[in-house]
Each structure stands twice: as structure tokens, then as C-alpha cells.
Enzyme design. Structure first.
Site, PDB file in Angstrom:
ATOM      1  N   HIS A 189       3.080 -15.817 -22.891  1.00  0.00           N
ATOM      2  CA  HIS A 189       1.507 -15.697 -22.853  1.00  0.00           C
ATOM      3  C   HIS A 189       1.170 -14.935 -23.595  1.00  0.00           C
ATOM      4  O   HIS A 189       1.623 -13.883 -24.265  1.00  0.00           O
ATOM      5  CB  HIS A 189       1.380 -15.112 -21.240  1.00  0.00           C
ATOM      6  CG  HIS A 189       1.571 -16.146 -20.477  1.00  0.00           C
ATOM      7  ND1 HIS A 189       1.033 -16.420 -18.987  1.00  0.00           N
ATOM      8  CD2 HIS A 189       1.896 -17.495 -20.502  1.00  0.00           C
ATOM      9  CE1 HIS A 189       1.134 -17.044 -18.319  1.00  0.00           C
ATOM     10  NE2 HIS A 189       1.782 -18.142 -19.016  1.00  0.00           N
ATOM     11  N   LYS A 218      -8.122 -14.012 -10.090  1.00  0.00           N
ATOM     12  CA  LYS A 218      -9.614 -14.322 -10.846  1.00  0.00           C
ATOM     13  C   LYS A 218     -10.515 -15.197  -9.928  1.00  0.00           C
ATOM     14  O   LYS A 218     -11.739 -14.794  -9.881  1.00  0.00           O
ATOM     15  CB  LYS A 218      -9.483 -15.230 -11.999  1.00  0.00           C
ATOM     16  CG  LYS A 218     -10.723 -15.139 -13.009  1.00  0.00           C
ATOM     17  CD  LYS A 218     -10.428 -15.833 -14.327  1.00  0.00           C
ATOM     18  CE  LYS A 218      -9.794 -17.110 -14.571  1.00  0.00           C
ATOM     19  NZ  LYS A 218     -10.992 -17.986 -14.597  1.00  0.00           N
TER      20      LYS A 218
END
EC number: 4.1.1.31
Length: 940
Positions: free
Chosen positions: A138, A603
């Protein structure tokens, strides 16, 4: 289980002394580059920050030239890195010291064994426990490989510091070496000029295996077995630690991951471990000079000696040496075979005979001389058809066992310990590859591919428009009743479908040649229905990886959003009820893996909502498995930050719901924490030891919270979390100015342009917050020091509950004292708040163009202050980090430096947005991003 926290024992005096030395050397290097005035300017900035005169600090930075910024940015980026190195060295020293004097520390394996040994099923627990850290690429690992190598050099020198103090090493030479590497570091590009390719990510992660992971995993596995023997527990083939990897197989949102990168990921692993084996066998060849005149050997070893390409008359009476020469020649042939990469041709190795001096993928250099010396012998033997390559790691292992048995039979058992035992252990752990590679793709891509296949085969023209029930019916019929492959038609295929099928064909090829374990699971991002899983099954069926009885690649749903996690219970109930699925799972040892997404759920709903929804989902999914006699295993998709499920690994595992860890657990290790945890063999061993100990602890330690109280606790959490979710979403998705605030008052645009990974920052053009990947979302909030994903919505929700009824604060305090999950949840918020800085965040807010947008900061500030007050009240603490004095001291060392870096970043962003930076100077912003991430020690 009671442990002393290792971090509380760190020698702050030594660290302070080392930081002083490193700062002195960095000052000297800076003085040499920027002059005395340049260094004075830098020191003045620190003084202004220490005095708390932020306006004067901002003014001083605004008056700096772009040239001044170059040296200041580098200085304030590198000093936190040097502090990190000193702390890592001290941690390694403490681990070794406490092991040598048999003192306890958090996660010590021997003490965990004491507890496990008391269990009735101790043997089953130890035989079956399997912890799998999965390394990902990532885009949050911002350091260059070159900087990591320099870091390791300085790490090795600081390891010698105590010996220098004791007079065992020449101080002047040590200091000169340290000065040289700090000087080089100051004059080395900190960031990458070009974006990484997937190939670079693969080779970069291989360096961690070379420098630390192979040794650490081998050592831990050996220690695990030794402790079992010490407890009188006989184990067959335990695998406490195995590794996983996404790099090369994770194509979710990354168009650069292809069939070729998947193949490269697998073959490079094989080459790295084979190079390691070849070196180890060469060491044994050199040391096993036993003469047949003085000791006996078994018939099997004698036969191996006869087949050796080493025909020197000087080794005629040294059967073990010749046997190791035979083994090494076969390993070299195996290495050549993998380098050729043509798995369809078993004579591929021979074709390389004209180019004997091959590049070593693990180091970028040529194969070592000892390998080269025997390559020509080995290839000559192949031409005479006397030496073959190893078709399986088991065959290699059998040859080593034959030597071990020969030594045992002939009273030479003392020779087994050391290098030989280490090699044998490594083969048992790794075989011919280092890590299982996961494949991953978004469910929408699978659906599009299946729709195309069904249409081209004249089965369904409008698959995507069908209801869920209709989709499942079509898919089941194809899986259970139709033996044909849908892709065999002559209809031309889309590029997406061609790429997907190519990857699956390569996966089958790799499994056929390297073994079933090389690729075990395929993860489906954004799993929302049963049809999402059957669509993947259709694609796997196309290449022969799925039939009516067996799925050679397990289908793993990834539940990411709050809604998907809440629906996961019903989805898995339906999926596990189908007969074909029951057969697949039965042929997978009754395991079904489920991946849980921490980043997107955070999120989507905020920290409290994410944490609680994940907790409940694990309980519910575990119960479903138990009802059906299936072991549900969880793959935790955690990031480095609390906003993405991060936090102390030991606490995170031991606070999981009891019973949800059966024996296997997988968890992602994200980019920016890989270097911190596995950058050297000491850190790697300690972090792996903690993971195994925490898992064992959670498997055997019963719930300490009273069951009746737990019912009340859950009701309280349900109420608070619902409120927290609403508060969070009102700001992030409901406030009309929030989108502009995020993009103007954080460096998100600059983060997205940073060359820190091969993957784009978003799956598509960003038009709202929901379209942004979770990683740059969290990364950017870390940079502007608000850390919003790790705490927003917590304070108001708890405060509403506290004010609703007298005595509610005491209830929350009791929950904190008696419920590990709740304690871990709040301790993470405490840590995040300690790293946030609202003074700095205020100055980022001034980057926003309008007063309406800037006003969002006031909402955030009010919630931050409320969260601080509430958390400290529940913890009964006066300040943050009261239970983590070492982290508190660490932040005290580094905050003055990387906080100044934030103010420099703000000024650079202003200049960039006013078009006052050249292309070269824009890289300074990237340097500040790197430095802040380094100072925080977790960023995305």
C-alpha cells in the site's frame, strides 16, 4: 497473563546520549552544506517552537528562501529518522538482555508457553496455531530502498555503542564510521524521483527477507519447537509463523498488476530462498570434513556422495562433503530452472549453460563465487544426465533428513545443531517460496467479466440487470451442471477479461509447479452478496481451479463498509448453506477465511462505529461457523494508524472477542510499518514473537469480563456507537464545506503525487470523499496533525451518554477497567490524540480559501477538546500516554523537530499554490511528507 511492558524499560539515558551524538553529526553535516548561517537558521526555528511562539515561527519560515528550505526540510526530516534508529536499537538490546537473564516482557514466548502448557488441549493448540503477517505494498512506505540501507548501517553501528562505552571497540573509529553514514544520508535523495513499478515493490520487499525475515522466522520456529520439547509436548510439524504477500497479486485498483507480476512475485521468492539454501549448504560443505576412515555413514548418504559432481581426489574420503556438493548442485539446477521461468519445459535450466554467471535477484549482484564455482560443474553434470533439479522442496528436505539420520546413527548427533539445524528448520518453514501470494480484485470487475462470458456463450444477455436470486441461480447452474468453459468461444474478449483470465491461468501454473500453498486464496473487495463470491468461482472454474468438489483457491469475501459488515452475517449464512460450498470447505480442512476491512469501515462510519461493528461481526460470523462445524478464520486488514485499525499489535489481538481466534489468524502489515517492524532481524524476531504470543494468549485466556456485565456493556456500546456514527457522518458526508476543507487544508493533492507506490490514490476520478482510497485519506489527516479518522465522533457520543444519566461516567470507567476490547479501543484514541496538534492544524486551516471552508476547523477543534476531556475522564488520567511512558518520552524527543517540519510544509504548500516553486523545489514538499510520516512512525 501478566507481563512487564518492554517499552517501559527502555534506557532513556542511553537513547538521549545517542540522539545527542546523532544530532551533533547531523549539525556538522548541515553546517558543511548550508554554512554556519544555515545551521543557525535551523536552530532558531527550534528555539521559536520551544518557546511556543508559533506566529514568530510562521513569520521566520515565510522569510526563508527556497534554498534555505532545502536544508531545513532535510534536517527536520532526518533527525526523527535517526531518533527512530536509536530507539529500535535499544528495543533490540532490551529483548536480548531480558531473554538472557530470563526476565519477563510483553509477548515473551517462553512465558506464554507456561500458560498454554496448563491447558488440556495444549498439544492441539501448539500444533495448529498459525499466525500469518501479510506484507502489502500500500502506498504509505515513503522511504527509498537506499535510505533503508543507510538506516541499517547506522543501526548496526549504534548496536555497538555500549561496547564502545565499555572500551571494547575503538571509539574514534566508531565515531568516524557513524559520521560517514550520517554525512552520506544528508547528501542522499530522501524520496524517489519516479513512481515505483510493481516489479520494484516485489524486489524491495525481498530485501526484508534477506536482511531479517528468513533468519527471524527460522529462529522463532526453532524456539517454538524447543519450548514444546521443554514442556514435554511432542509436536509433528508446527507452523507458528508463515508469511503472506499481496505484492504482485493485488490488482484491486492497480492496473499494473498482471499475470507477469504474479509470476514474477512467485519466482523471485523462489530465487531468494534458493540462494539462501545454496549459501547455507556451502557453509556445511566447508565444515563437514568428516573422514570415512574415522566415522561411518549411512548407505543413503554414501549413494549421494557417489552422485556428487565434486570428483576431487582430495575429497574421496569425505562422504558428507560430497553429499552436500550433490545437494548443492541440485539446488543450483533448481535455481536455474526458476530463473528460466519456463515451467512447461523441464530442461529450461540447461539452456542457461552459455551464461553461467547469473544475476542474483535477491541482491542485484552476481551469484556468489562459491555458487559460480560449482555452477559449471553442475551444468556439466546435467549434460551427462547425472544431476537433476529438485522438483519439490520435500525432496530437498528428504536429502537433508538422510544426512541427519546418518549423523544420529553414527554417534555424530552433536554436529546437527547450528547451521545444519537452522537449514533444516528453514526448509520446513519456507520450502521453495517465502510467502503465500494472495490475489485480490474488486467485485465489480468480477461481475463485468462474468456478464461478458455469459453473454458470449449465449446463456444470459443482461446478467448485471438480474436480481440477486436470479444471478445466484444462473451461477450455480454453471458451476454444478455445465462442464464447459465459457471462454472457449471464438467471440473476442475485452481487455479486462483477457487480463483476468491470464492471471488465473498463471495462478494455476504456479500451483501446479510450486505447490498448492503458493497461492491459497483470492480476496473479493467490496463483497456485498453471495453472487459476488460465485462470480469469482465461475472465473476460477474457467482455468480449472474450481470444480464441483474442490476449490484449489479459496474464495475469501472482504467486508469493508459498515453496511457490508452488518450484512456479512446473512451473506455468509446463505453462502455456507449451498452444497457445493460445503464440499469446497470440507476439502479445505473445514476452514473458511473471511477478511475484515478496517480502513474503509473507518472512513465510512468513524473510529467507534468501525471498531464496534467489526467486533460484533466477528462474534456473529464465528457463531455461524460453529453451527455448521466450520472453522471461520479472520484476515484482519489493518493499517499502520489507528484510523485504519492499527495500534499495538499485542493489545489488538488479545482484545479480539474470545473464541474468534480458533488457531489461525492473518493480518496485513502495511507499507510504512514494514520497515519499523521488520527492518532488522532483532526487531523482526520481537514483533513476530509478540504476534504468536498474543494469538496463543487469546486462544487460551478466557473472557475476564463478567458475562452478565458484558450484556450491559454491549447495549451501552450499541447506543453510543449509533450516536458516534451520526456525528461523524454529519461532518464528513453532511457538511457542505467539508470536501473543500479536506482538499484545501491538508496536503492530499501533494500526497497523491508522491512517488510512494505503484497504485493510484483513487480507483477513479475523485468527486467526493467516498471515491478516495482510505490510505491517502488517513495519510493526509496524519500530515496536517488532526488525525481525524482516529477519534472524530468519539467525544460527543460518550459525552451524550455521560450527561444522559448520573452514574454513566462510572459505568464507562468500569468498562475501561474490566473489558479488554473497550480498554484497547480507548487507549488507541489516547495515543492518536497525543500525536495530534491543534495549533499546527489551525495553520493548515488557513490554507483554505474561504471563511466558510475554514470554519470547518472550529467544528473539529470543539470535538477534539471534548474528546480529550472525555477520554481522560474515563481513563482517570491527567494526561495522555500515562500508561505508555516510553512513547511519551519518545514523542518528547522528536516533537520539536517534526512539528517544525509541519510549519515548513504549510509554507511550501502556500508557495506551490501561488506558483512560487520550481519543479525541483516541489520535491521539498514530498521531503516534508516523508519526514512527518517518519516522525509519527505510522502514517497511513
Amino acid at each position: 497473563m501478566a507481563f512487564n511492558k518492554l517499552e517501559s524499560s527502555n534506557n532513556q539515558e542511553i537513547i538521549s546520549e545517542e540522539v545527542g551524538i546523532l544530532k551533533e553529526l547531523l549539525d556538522d553535516a548541515t553546517r558543511g552544506m548550508a554554512g554556519e548561517q544555515g545551521l543557525t537558521t535551523i536552530q532558531h526555528l527550534v528555539e521559536l517552537y520551544d518557546e511556543g511562539d508559533y506566529e514568530a515561527l510562521t513569520q521566520a519560515i515565510s522569510e526563508m528562501t527556497n534554498d534555505d528550505m532545502v536544508f531545513a526540510s532535510r534536517y527536520f526530516s532526518l533527525l526523527p529518522l535517526l531518533i527512530n534508529i536509536s530507539e529500535d536499537v535499544d528495543l533490540a538490546y532490551e529483548v536480548n538482555r531480558k531473554n538472557n537473564i530470563d526476565e519477563s516482557y510483553l509477548g515473551k514466548l517462553s512465558e506464554t508457553f507456561d500458560v498454554v502448557a496448563e491447558s488440556d488441549n495444549a498439544r492441539d493448540i501448539l500444533e495448529n496455531v498459525n499466525v500469518v503477517p501479510v506484507l502489502t505494498a500500500h502506498p504509505t512506505q515513503v522511504q527509498r530502498k537506499t535510505m533503508l540501507e543507510l538506516t541499517n548501517h547506522i543501526h548496526e553501528l549504534l548496536r555497538k555503542h555500549r561496547d564502545v562505552k565499555d572500551g571494547l571497540i575503538n571509539k574514534d573509529k566508531w565515531y568516524a564510521d557513524l559520521r560517514r553514514y550520517v554525512e552520506i544520508m544528508m547528501k542522499t535523495d530522501i524520496i524517489r524521483e519516479k513512481k515505483l513499478k510493481v516489479k520494484n515493490e516485489i524486489t524491495n520487499v525481498m530485501e526484508y527477507y534477506n536482511s531479517s525475515l528468513i533468519k527471524a522466522i527460522t529462529k522463532l520456529s526453532h524456539e517454538f519447537k524447543r519450548l514444546a520439547v521443554e514442556k514435554g509436548i511432542e509436536l509433528d510439524n508446527p507452523t507458528p509463523i508463515t508469511m503472506g504477500m499481496w505484492i504482485g497479486g493485488d490488482r484491486d485498483g492497480n492496473p499494473f498488476v498482471t499475470a507477469e507480476t504474479l509470476k514474477l512475485s512467485a519466482t523471485l521468492q523462489s530465487e531468494v530462498i534458493l540462494n539462501y539454501y545454496i549459501e547455507k549448504v556451502d557453509n556445511l560443505y566447508r565444515s563437514f570434513s568428516l573422514s570415512s576412515r574415522l566415522t561411518e555413514v549411512s548407505e543413503t548418504v554414501a549413494e549421494m556422495a557417489k552422485l556428487s559432481p565434486d570428483t576431487s581426489v582430495y575429497r574421496e574420503n569425505e562422504p558428507y562433503r560430497r553429499a552436500f556438493s550433490y545437494i548443492q548442485s541440485k539446488l543450483i539446477q533448481t535455481l536455474l530452472f526458476f530463473k528460466a521461468g519456463n515451467f512447461s519445459n523441464e530442461r529450461a535450466a540447461k539452456r542457461l549453460s552459455e551464461n553461467v554467471r547469473l544475476g542474483s535477484v535477491s541482491t542485484g549482484e552476481v551469484v556468489a563465487d562459491f555458487v559460480h564455482d560449482r555452477l559449471s560443474q553442475s551444468l556439466q553434470a546435467v549434460s551427462q544426465q547425472t544431476t537433476e533439479f529438485y522438483e519439490t522442496a520435500e525432496a530437498f528436505h528428504d536429502d537433508l533428513l538422510a544426512i541427519k539420520n546418518s549423523l544420529l546413527e553414527n554417534d555424530d548427533s552433536v554436529l546437527i545443531s547450528g547451521d545444519f539445524e537452522e537449514l533444516l528448520q528453514a526448509v520446513e518453514v519456507f520450502g521453495f517460496y517465502l510467502a503465500t501470494i494472495d490475489m485480490r480484485q474488486d467485485s465489480s470487475v468480477h461481475e463485468a467479466c462474468v456478464a461478458e462470458l455469459l453473454k458470449s456463450a449465449n446463456i444470459v444477455d443482461n446478467y448485471s440487470e438480474l436480481t440477486e436470486v436470479e444471478k445466484v441461480a444462473v451461477l450455480l447452474k454453471e458451476l454444478q451442471e455445465d462442464p464447459r468453459t465459457l471462454s472457449s468461444t471464438n467471440v473476442s474478449k475485452s481487455e479486462t477479461l483477457e487480463k483476468e483470465l491470464a492471471i488465473f491461468r498463471t495462478a494455476r501454473l504456479l500451483k501446479d509447479y510450486l505447490g498448492e500453498e503458493v497461492i491459497k486464496q483470492h480476496i473479493i473487495s467490496h463483497t456485498e452478496s453471495v453472487s459476488d463470491m460465485f462470480e469469482l468461482a465461475i472465473l476460477l472454474k474457467e482455468v480449472g481451479l474450481v470444480d464441483t468438489e474442490r476449490a484449489r483457491v479459496q474464495i475469501v469475501p472482504l467486508f469493508e463498509t459498515i453496511e457490508d459488515l452488518e450484512n456479512s452475517n446473512e451473506i455468509m449464512k446463505q453462502y455456507l448453506g449451498y452444497d457445493i460450498v460445503k464440499r469446497w470447505i470440507k476439502n479445505s480442512n473445514n476452514y473458511q477465511e473471511i477478511m475484515l476491512g478496517y480502513s474503509d469501515s473507518n472512513k465510512d462510519g468513524g473510529y467507534l462505529s468501525s471498531g464496534w461493528t467489526l467486533y460484533k461481526a466477528q462474534n456473529e460470523l464465528t457463531n455461524i461457523g460453529e453451527e455448521r462445524g466450520i472453522k471461520i478464520t479472520f484476515f484482519h486488514g489493518r493499517g499502520g494508524t489507528v484510523g485504519r485499525g492499527g495500534g499495538p499489535s499485542y493489545d489488538a489481538i488479545t482484545s479480539q472477542p474470545f473464541g474468534t481466534i480458533k488457531d489461525r489468524i492473518r493480518l496485513t502489515e502495511q507499507g510504512e510499518v514494514i520497515g519499523n517492524k521488520y527492518g532488522n532481524k532483532d526487531a523482526a524476531y520481537y514483533n513476530l514473537e509478540m504476534l504468536v504470543s498474543a494469538t496463543l494468549d487469546r486462544m487460551v485466556t478466557r473472557q475476564i469480563t463478567d458475562p452478565d456485565e458484558l450484556v450491559d456493556f454491549r447495549e451501552i456500546m450499541d447506543s453510543i456507537v449509533q450516536d458516534s456514527n451520526r456525528i461523524y457522518r454529519d461532518l464528513v458526508f453532511g457538511n457542505e464545506h467539508f470536501y473543500d476543507y479536506f482538499f484545501e487544508a491538508s496536503p492530499i493533492k501533494e500526497v497523491s503525487s508522491l512517488n510512494i507506490g505503484s497504485r493510484p490514490a483513487a480507483r477513479k476520478t475523485i468527486t467526493d470523499i467516498s471515491g478516495l482510497r482510505a490510505i491517502p485519506w488517513v495519510f493526509s489527516w496524519s500530515q496536517n496533525r488532526i488525525m481525524l479518522p482516529g477519534w472524530y465522533g468519539v467525544g460527543s457520543a460518550f459525552n451524550h451518554y455521560i450527561e444522559a444519566e448520573e452514574g454513566n461516567l462510572e459505568k464507562l470507567q468500569h468498562m475501561f477497567e474490566t473489558w479488554p476490547f473497550f480498554r484497547s479501543l480507548l487507549s488507541n484514541v489516547d495515543m492518536v490524540l497525543s500525536k495530534s496538534d491543534m495549533n499546527i492544524a489551525f495553520h493548515y486551516a488557513q490554507l483554505a480559501e474561504s471563511e466558510e471552508v475554514r470554519s470547518v476547523f472550529n467544528i473539529i477543534l470543539d470535538e477534539w477538546q471534548l474528546t480529550k476531556n472525555v477520554i481522560l475522564a474515563i481513563e482517570k488520567h491527567d494526561d495522555f500516554l500515562e500508561e505508555s511512558p516510553s512513547l511519551k518520552a519518545s514523542l518528547g524527543f522528536r516533537l520539536p523537530y517534526f512539528n517544525v517540519l509541519n510549519y515548513i510544509q504549510i509554507e511550501l504548500i502556500k508557495r506551490l499554490r501561488n506558483n512560487n516553486l520550481t519543479d525541483d523545489e516541489i520535491s521539498l514538499i514530498h521531503i516534508t511528507i516523508n519526514g512527518i510520516a517518519t516522525g509519527l512512525r505510522n502514517s497511513g
